[in-house]
Design an enzyme around this catalytic site. Structure first.
Site, mmCIF file in Angstrom:
data_model
loop_
_atom_site.group_PDB
_atom_site.id
_atom_site.type_symbol
_atom_site.label_atom_id
_atom_site.label_comp_id
_atom_site.label_asym_id
_atom_site.label_seq_id
_atom_site.Cartn_x
_atom_site.Cartn_y
_atom_site.Cartn_z
ATOM 1 N N GLU A 9 43.110 -4.599 9.610
ATOM 2 C CA GLU A 9 41.568 -4.263 9.127
ATOM 3 C C GLU A 9 41.354 -4.605 7.571
ATOM 4 O OE1 GLU A 9 40.482 -0.407 10.364
ATOM 5 O OE2 GLU A 9 40.757 -0.634 12.336
ATOM 6 N N HIS A 52 29.244 2.212 7.016
ATOM 7 C CA HIS A 52 29.709 1.315 7.760
ATOM 8 C C HIS A 52 28.995 0.106 7.638
ATOM 9 C CE1 HIS A 52 32.355 -0.787 10.595
ATOM 10 N NE2 HIS A 52 33.274 0.313 10.848
ATOM 11 N N HIS A 87 28.304 6.750 7.560
ATOM 12 C CA HIS A 87 29.632 6.703 8.391
ATOM 13 C C HIS A 87 30.796 7.718 7.901
ATOM 14 C CE1 HIS A 87 32.760 5.173 11.077
ATOM 15 N NE2 HIS A 87 33.676 4.907 10.135
ATOM 16 N N ARG A 97 36.727 4.932 1.209
ATOM 17 C CA ARG A 97 37.775 5.054 1.861
ATOM 18 C C ARG A 97 38.345 3.734 2.601
ATOM 19 N NH1 ARG A 97 38.430 5.446 7.355
ATOM 20 N NH2 ARG A 97 36.155 5.623 7.796
ATOM 21 N N ARG A 151 34.747 -1.898 2.643
ATOM 22 C CA ARG A 151 33.501 -1.732 3.337
ATOM 23 C C ARG A 151 32.389 -1.724 2.434
ATOM 24 N NH1 ARG A 151 35.417 2.939 7.741
ATOM 25 N NH2 ARG A 151 36.244 1.664 9.088
#
Length: 510
Positions: free
Chosen positions: A118, A229, A334, A369, A273
């Protein structure tokens, strides 16, 4: 036997309850069913260095705990606490062993744990279950263990406030006036996605623990940092399209079919992100009325249906055949990096009160995060909060990285109208969403002062009261941070200021 009340039934809450049962009289409260939590809806997986796991068949990928720590610190944009990050990454393998022992069936290939890549991870270290149903796999396994245990479970039970006596939390007040008392209260109430009209969170994510803590004068932290997100399905419900899809090779394209993220960041679609979310928002502004699209067609319909069965079903339900045609995506609220301020054992500024998971902020995530660290956090710190009870301190002690808190005014004007959730969500999206600025934040503070919390007589009014409290704290925190960092982007202060590489803290005045 000493007693514990755990509020919340996600991975953090259920892990804490399971760790405590046998040594404590445990009551687990949830305002819906056990399965209704942000954990249940998490797709991507769990980031963990699987080389260190006990599974003798685990492949040796060259991954290290040090690499996981480094990736987390980079994503945190200078604010992640090194000690809490080190704890997460080092204790992650043992936490995954425990989840497997409790029945979580992570996906395997030829008998070995599967692992995906990811964004912002140097190695493929993401464990997943059911393809894109990792959260559900964890949630249902833990629910089975909870039901088999001596934990007293109360579902459909709304907690409306904390009980405080002699500067100590001694229990909770339930809707209807019932008081439940315990030696320790653990808040594991999840996030605050319902602050915004567009969110990947379920409807229950109404910042309840944080709202109750703020009303009680408990210190909160980093409330300006909200993660949006990058890729939710641009359709009713904003169904999450996992980061793992881009990790498998899907690309983001503009209205003309061109990839644009490499013009924003050298890592393209696999940038952190916050960068990808803002990149999409900027591209959407350049092509008003036309969506940005996620192109997964090169992966093929068969692969997509097998690897991402839930996303595949959601796309088809909206009329999108994403194996053949790129799908429209948009950023959505998110994950909350901020929360109730805690130390590495979940202790808060109020004796007897603890917080874990997304409801808490121990400095782990910093300003942004790292993907797939959230489920891991719940498992690791859900265990640690119970370990910390063995040597409790009256109140938490923070180091110099945590400055004195700013004050947010929670006093209501009795003549004001009750807060309207739809209006509050729109205000927060416009003033405290992906891009903020001073005048809009000041106007939002003034507008929120023209609302008051409703009389709490049902679950929704209790939620609305919490959302109003947290909204005021968010905009106050966002106005105070005069820079851009991670999930907090100010158009009037677009640069990151090294002098402001400090956590923020908030306490209420009511």
């Amino acid at each position: 036997m000493p007693s514990i009340i755990v509020v919340g039934s996600g991975v953090a809450g259920m892990t804490a309850a399971l760790e405590a049962v046998g040594s404590y009289d445990v009551t687990l409260l949830t305002k819906a069913t056990l399965a209704q939590s942000n954990t249940r809806y998490a797709q991507g997986g769990v980031a963990v260095v699987i080389d260190n796991m006990k599974d003798p068949g685990a492949p040796k990928l060259g991954d290290t705990v040090e690499s996981h720590v480094a990736n987390t610190l980079v994503a945190g944009a200078g604010l992640s606490d090194k000690d809490t990050v080190g704890i997460l990454c080092a204790e992650g393998p043992a936490a995954m062993d425990e989840l497997i022992e409790r029945g979580v069936k992570f996906d395997r290939h030829d008998g070995e744990l599967s692992h995906g890549l990811e964004a912002a991870h140097d190695y493929p270290r993401i464990l997943h279950a059911g393809g894109d149903a990792t959260g559900a796999g964890i949630a249902y396994a833990l629910i089975d263990r909870v039901r088999e245990s001596d934990i007293s479970v109360r579902t459909q039970t709304t907690v409306v406030d904390l009980l405080i006596e002699d500067d100590r939390c001694v229990g909770v007040m339930l809707l209807g006036g019932e008081e439940l008392r315990a030696d320790h209260v653990i808040l594991a109430t999840g996030g605050a996605g319902q602050l915004f009209p567009y969110s990947t969170n379920p409807a229950i994510a109404t910042a309840d623990g944080l709202g109750m803590a703020l009303r009680a004068g408990v210190v909160a932290a980093d409330l300006e940092f909200y993660q949006f997100h990058p890729t939710s399905l641009d359709a009713p419900g904003n169904f999450l399209v996992s980061e793992a899809v881009r990790g498998e090779g899907a690309t983001l394209i503009d209205a003309d079919g061109n990839r644009f993220m490499f013009d924003v960041h050298p890592d393209g679609e696999l940038a952190p992100r916050d960068v990808v979310a803002r990149g999409i928002a900027m591209q959407m502004a350049k092509q008003p009325g036309k969506p940005v699209r996620l192109d997964a067609t090169a992966l093929g319909a068969e692969f997509l249906a097998k690897r991402f069965p839930n996303i595949d079903a959601a796309c088809r339900a909206q009329g999108f055949d994403w194996g053949e045609v790129p799908i429209p995506v948009t950023p959505a609220a998110h994950y909350y990096m901020g929360g109730i301020r805690t130390d590495e054992w979940g202790r808060t500024s109020l004796s007897g009160l603890y917080a874990v998971g997304e409801a808490a902020c121990n400095g782990l995530h910093g300003a942004n995060r790292l993907a797939s660290n959230s489920l891991l956090e719940g498992a690791v710190y859900g265990t640690r909060v119970i370990e910390g009870l063995k040597d409790p301190q009256p109140v938490v002690a923070f180091d110099d990285e945590w400055p004195a808190p700013i004050t947010v005014d929670l006093l209501d004007d009795p003549e004001a109208d009750d807060v309207n959730r739809t209006d509050l969500q729109r205000l927060m999206w416009d003033a405290a969403g992906l891009a903020r600025n001073g005048p809009d934040l000041e106007a939002a503070i003034a507008e929120l002062k023209r609302c008051k919390a409703p009389t709490v007589n049902d679950a929704k009014s209790a939620e609305d009261a919490n959302l109003l409290v947290v909204a005021r704290a968010v905009v106050t925190s966002a106005l105070a941070r005069k820079e851009s960092r991670g999930g907090h982007y100010r158009t009037d202060f677009p640069e990151t200021d090294p002098a402001q590489a400090r956590h923020s803290s908030v306490v209420s005045h009511a």
